[in-house]
Design an enzyme around this catalytic site. Structure first.
Site, PDB file in Angstrom:
ATOM      1  N   ASP A 234     116.292  63.900  18.447  1.00 13.79           N
ATOM      2  CA  ASP A 234     116.123  65.282  17.983  1.00 13.79           C
ATOM      3  C   ASP A 234     117.485  65.989  17.951  1.00 13.79           C
ATOM      4  O   ASP A 234     117.836  66.674  16.992  1.00 13.79           O
ATOM      5  CB  ASP A 234     115.160  66.000  18.944  1.00 13.79           C
ATOM      6  CG  ASP A 234     114.519  67.243  18.350  1.00 13.79           C
ATOM      7  OD1 ASP A 234     114.513  67.378  17.103  1.00 13.79           O
ATOM      8  OD2 ASP A 234     114.017  68.073  19.122  1.00 13.79           O
TER       9      ASP A 234
ATOM     10  N   HIS B 119     114.395  67.334   9.571  1.00 13.19           N
ATOM     11  CA  HIS B 119     113.113  67.798  10.115  1.00 13.19           C
ATOM     12  C   HIS B 119     112.028  67.855   9.036  1.00 13.19           C
ATOM     13  O   HIS B 119     110.851  67.643   9.333  1.00 13.19           O
ATOM     14  CB  HIS B 119     113.267  69.150  10.822  1.00 13.19           C
ATOM     15  CG  HIS B 119     113.593  69.006  12.278  1.00 13.19           C
ATOM     16  ND1 HIS B 119     114.866  68.708  12.720  1.00 13.19           N
ATOM     17  CD2 HIS B 119     112.818  69.062  13.394  1.00 13.19           C
ATOM     18  CE1 HIS B 119     114.854  68.604  14.047  1.00 13.19           C
ATOM     19  NE2 HIS B 119     113.626  68.814  14.478  1.00 13.19           N
TER      20      HIS B 119
ATOM     21  N   HIS C 254     108.476  62.827  18.477  1.00 14.51           N
ATOM     22  CA  HIS C 254     109.134  63.750  17.536  1.00 14.51           C
ATOM     23  C   HIS C 254     110.569  63.312  17.203  1.00 14.51           C
ATOM     24  O   HIS C 254     110.924  63.124  16.044  1.00 14.51           O
ATOM     25  CB  HIS C 254     109.121  65.162  18.143  1.00 14.51           C
ATOM     26  CG  HIS C 254     109.914  66.173  17.386  1.00 14.51           C
ATOM     27  ND1 HIS C 254     109.439  66.791  16.251  1.00 14.51           N
ATOM     28  CD2 HIS C 254     111.157  66.676  17.599  1.00 14.51           C
ATOM     29  CE1 HIS C 254     110.354  67.631  15.797  1.00 14.51           C
ATOM     30  NE2 HIS C 254     111.406  67.583  16.596  1.00 14.51           N
TER      31      HIS C 254
ATOM     32  N   HIS D 252     110.787  64.392   8.785  1.00 17.00           N
ATOM     33  CA  HIS D 252     109.927  64.183   9.966  1.00 17.00           C
ATOM     34  C   HIS D 252     108.522  64.719   9.694  1.00 17.00           C
ATOM     35  O   HIS D 252     107.525  64.048   9.938  1.00 17.00           O
ATOM     36  CB  HIS D 252     110.522  64.886  11.192  1.00 17.00           C
ATOM     37  CG  HIS D 252     109.504  65.187  12.251  1.00 17.00           C
ATOM     38  ND1 HIS D 252     108.693  66.309  12.203  1.00 17.00           N
ATOM     39  CD2 HIS D 252     109.133  64.499  13.350  1.00 17.00           C
ATOM     40  CE1 HIS D 252     107.872  66.285  13.240  1.00 17.00           C
ATOM     41  NE2 HIS D 252     108.120  65.208  13.954  1.00 17.00           N
TER      42      HIS D 252
HETATM   43 ZN   LIG Z   1     113.099  68.889  16.497  1.00 19.87          ZN
END
Ligand SMILES: [Zn+2]
Length: 355
Positions: free
Chosen positions: A166, A249, A266, A252
């Protein structure tokens, strides 16, 4: 630029929690069974010394309207003037919502360093069945984020590595958002400070990531481990919120629609999303290789197979691309236009490069 009022990190930091609960004498602590067990003794001892009343309430597992209302009612009935969310991300997000609704202080004690969410002024709300509903933005950041590394070091190594995934994207997303003069996650323009923090986040990962992972495996609280807990939580937290998000993101988010990836964390999906972003932005090979090498060294997924997708169809990739390119998506924060076909092809190239 947004930031928590206070950030505290260190071995057994929970033992001193009382002195950070400013202006509060009646605190509600919510968290899962393990999250509460990890801190309860130290938390109570510290609060008892300062005559702060504490009540521990088991979190019901989902950050949804029903649970937020249940905890809110408890706050009103028992007149708590502070709430503490401990353990995983969902109890933390619930604590932020309840604090905002009732205008009480908000204290965050994560049990893992798996994402950069704790420092932020936002929560992700789901239905009680666990389906994503919306992101709630607050006018205030948490009053305290406290990382007790004695607790964090006992959490699974995979969570720390996912946090690095992340955090790895933070600099590249913040830089791209800055170059295009896009809005950050506080609905403002990025500051120089946000950019410098994002850069420091990336440099810290490259410098200490590998040793921090090994430290975690040995359950050793080393300087390297402390550095990565800070990078994952504070540097990345400030960097993403004040710097802004881009393709990593968004991609993602697209992958959450592919059920084979549901067991991935995540940050693991964000790491692969970053490789796709680097392809999209035509990053020099030297930088791409630097990121790829880091991912492989700490064991972050670098291709679709490692993301759990053995065989991918063009339809699946198109679905990922459609979600990633939806209106309002952070993928449109780049200085260049990104369309669905570009995303599909960038995933294919990133997948091959990451074999
Ligand atoms: Zn994140």
């Amino acid at each position: 630029l947004g930031a928590p009022q206070r950030y505290v990190q260190g071995r057994n930091a929970t033992k001193e929690i009382g002195k950070y609960l400013t202006d509060c004498n009646n605190i509600l602590v919510i968290g899962g069974k393990r999250g509460i067990a990890a801190i309860q003794q130290d938390f109570e001892n510290s609060c008892n010394q300062l005559k702060i009343n504490t009540h521990f309430e088991l979190f019901q597992g989902e950050c949804c309207e029903e649970e937020i209302n249940r905890i809110s009612t408890l706050v009103q009935k028992m007149k708590f003037n502070g709430i503490c969310g401990c353990g995983g991300g969902k109890s933390i997000d619930t604590a932020k919502c309840v604090a905002s609704i009732n205008n009480i202080k908000c204290f965050i004690l994560p049990g893992i360093a798996a994402t950069d969410a704790p420092c932020s002024a936002l929560s992700v709300i789901y239905t009680k069945e666990g389906v994503f509903q919306r992101v709630e933005f607050f006018s205030k950041s948490p009053d305290l984020v406290l990382m007790d590394t004695q607790v964090i070091v006992k959490s699974p190594v995979r969570t720390l590595v996912s946090g690095m995934g992340d955090a790895l994207a933070t600099y590249f997303e913040a830089e791209q958002a800055f170059l295009s003069d896009s809005m950050n996650c506080l609905n403002g323009k990025s500051t120089l400070t946000g950019q410098i923090i994002a850069k420091a986040c990336y440099q810290t990962l490259l410098q200490y990531g590998m040793q921090a992972k090994i430290s975690n495996e040995a359950q050793a609280i080393t300087k390297q481990f402390e550095a990565i807990v800070e990078a994952n939580t504070l540097l990345s937290g400030l960097g993403f919120e004040s710097g802004g998000l881009c393709a990593a993101h968004a991609i993602h988010n697209g992958f959450t629609a592919i059920k084979e990836t549901h067991s991935m964390l995540h940050g693991e999906k964000v790491a692969f999303g970053l490789l796709v972003q680097l392809v999209l932005q035509n990053t020099p090979d030297q930088i791409f290789q630097e990121v790829l090498k880091f991912c492989k060294a700490v064991n972050l997924p670098t291709n679709l197979r490692q993301l759990g997708v053995e065989k991918v169809t063009d339809e699946q990739l198109m679905l990922v691309a459609q979600i990633a390119c939806a209106q309002g998506s952070s993928i449109h924060n780049h200085s260049f236009n990104v369309d669905e076909l570009q995303v599909v092809d960038a995933i294919k190239l990133a997948d091959l490069m990451g074999q």
